[in-house]
Design an enzyme around this catalytic site. Structure first.
Site, PDB file in Angstrom:
ATOM      1  N   TYR A  91      41.486  38.768  34.604  1.00 59.87           N
ATOM      2  CA  TYR A  91      41.367  37.310  34.666  1.00 59.87           C
ATOM      3  C   TYR A  91      42.755  36.691  34.625  1.00 59.87           C
ATOM      4  O   TYR A  91      43.739  37.336  34.266  1.00 59.87           O
ATOM      5  CB  TYR A  91      40.475  36.757  33.542  1.00 59.87           C
ATOM      6  CG  TYR A  91      41.097  36.801  32.168  1.00 59.87           C
ATOM      7  CD1 TYR A  91      41.857  35.728  31.696  1.00 59.87           C
ATOM      8  CD2 TYR A  91      40.929  37.902  31.348  1.00 59.87           C
ATOM      9  CE1 TYR A  91      42.437  35.765  30.430  1.00 59.87           C
ATOM     10  CE2 TYR A  91      41.501  37.947  30.081  1.00 59.87           C
ATOM     11  CZ  TYR A  91      42.253  36.879  29.630  1.00 59.87           C
ATOM     12  OH  TYR A  91      42.823  36.911  28.387  1.00 59.87           O
ATOM     13  N   CYS A  92      42.841  35.423  35.017  1.00 65.79           N
ATOM     14  CA  CYS A  92      44.097  34.662  34.971  1.00 65.79           C
ATOM     15  C   CYS A  92      43.749  33.213  34.657  1.00 65.79           C
ATOM     16  O   CYS A  92      42.796  32.952  33.938  1.00 65.79           O
ATOM     17  CB  CYS A  92      44.869  34.813  36.289  1.00 65.79           C
ATOM     18  SG  CYS A  92      44.033  34.138  37.731  1.00 65.79           S
ATOM     19  N   ARG A  93      44.479  32.272  35.197  1.00 65.11           N
ATOM     20  CA  ARG A  93      44.170  30.861  34.948  1.00 65.11           C
ATOM     21  C   ARG A  93      43.031  30.384  35.842  1.00 65.11           C
ATOM     22  O   ARG A  93      42.110  29.711  35.396  1.00 65.11           O
ATOM     23  CB  ARG A  93      45.409  29.983  35.151  1.00 65.11           C
ATOM     24  CG  ARG A  93      45.144  28.504  34.818  1.00 65.11           C
ATOM     25  CD  ARG A  93      46.349  27.621  35.059  1.00 65.11           C
ATOM     26  NE  ARG A  93      46.877  27.720  36.410  1.00 65.11           N
ATOM     27  CZ  ARG A  93      46.374  27.091  37.477  1.00 65.11           C
ATOM     28  NH1 ARG A  93      45.337  26.306  37.347  1.00 65.11           N
ATOM     29  NH2 ARG A  93      46.905  27.248  38.662  1.00 65.11           N
ATOM     30  N   GLY A  95      41.797  32.517  38.781  1.00 62.74           N
ATOM     31  CA  GLY A  95      41.162  33.598  39.528  1.00 62.74           C
ATOM     32  C   GLY A  95      41.980  34.071  40.716  1.00 62.74           C
ATOM     33  O   GLY A  95      41.706  35.117  41.285  1.00 62.74           O
ATOM     34  N   TYR A 119      40.570  32.001  32.933  1.00 66.34           N
ATOM     35  CA  TYR A 119      40.490  32.143  31.478  1.00 66.34           C
ATOM     36  C   TYR A 119      39.548  31.128  30.832  1.00 66.34           C
ATOM     37  O   TYR A 119      38.683  31.486  30.037  1.00 66.34           O
ATOM     38  CB  TYR A 119      41.894  32.028  30.866  1.00 66.34           C
ATOM     39  CG  TYR A 119      41.883  31.823  29.371  1.00 66.34           C
ATOM     40  CD1 TYR A 119      41.456  32.836  28.522  1.00 66.34           C
ATOM     41  CD2 TYR A 119      42.278  30.614  28.801  1.00 66.34           C
ATOM     42  CE1 TYR A 119      41.426  32.647  27.153  1.00 66.34           C
ATOM     43  CE2 TYR A 119      42.261  30.421  27.441  1.00 66.34           C
ATOM     44  CZ  TYR A 119      41.828  31.449  26.614  1.00 66.34           C
ATOM     45  OH  TYR A 119      41.790  31.255  25.254  1.00 66.34           O
TER      46      TYR A 119
END
Length: 127
Positions: A91-93, A95, A119
């Site tokens: 995951y990230c901020r 996607g 996230y």
């Protein structure tokens, strides 16, 4: 060109194209999953990787996640000893970076990684 040679040439070209398409079809593609699917996978004890920057990770992350910035994902998972068949949730901020990381892992031969997206969405849907 004689008709039979033209047919043979067309058949050869079609065979080459078909072979290429079959090879392409066998290549894995990144898999995006919903937050619910991600939590289902996480509940099985998978490795969770946050591919954001160290600063973003420090500001908040999913419990148990490991921080490996997306540009370093392949070297990072190898460094921590994950095998190509390891289950990985990324995951990230938003996607985007986790999608890029997922693609990089797939290209490196990893077979069980998924992109869980952002996230905030993941954190707010934790069961």
């Amino acid at each position: 060109m004689k008709s039979s040679k033209r047919v043979s040439l067309h058949f050869s070209l079609l065979s080459i194209l078909a072979t290429g398409l079959m090879l392409f079809n066998q290549v894995s593609v990144a898999k995006d999953v919903s937050t619910q699917e991600a939590w289902n996978i996480i509940s099985t004890g998978t490795t969770i990787i946050d591919v954001r920057t160290a600063e973003e990770f420090a500001a908040g992350h999913i419990e148990g996640a490991i921080n490996i910035p997306f540009e370093q994902i392949v070297n990072g998972v190898e460094k921590i000893g994950l095998k190509n068949d390891a289950s990985i949730v990324l995951y990230c901020r938003s996607g985007r970076r986790s999608g890029l990381a997922d693609e990089a892992l797939i290209q490196a031969g990893f077979t069980h990684s998924v992109n869980a997206g952002g996230y905030e969405a993941l954190a707010t849907t934790k069961p």
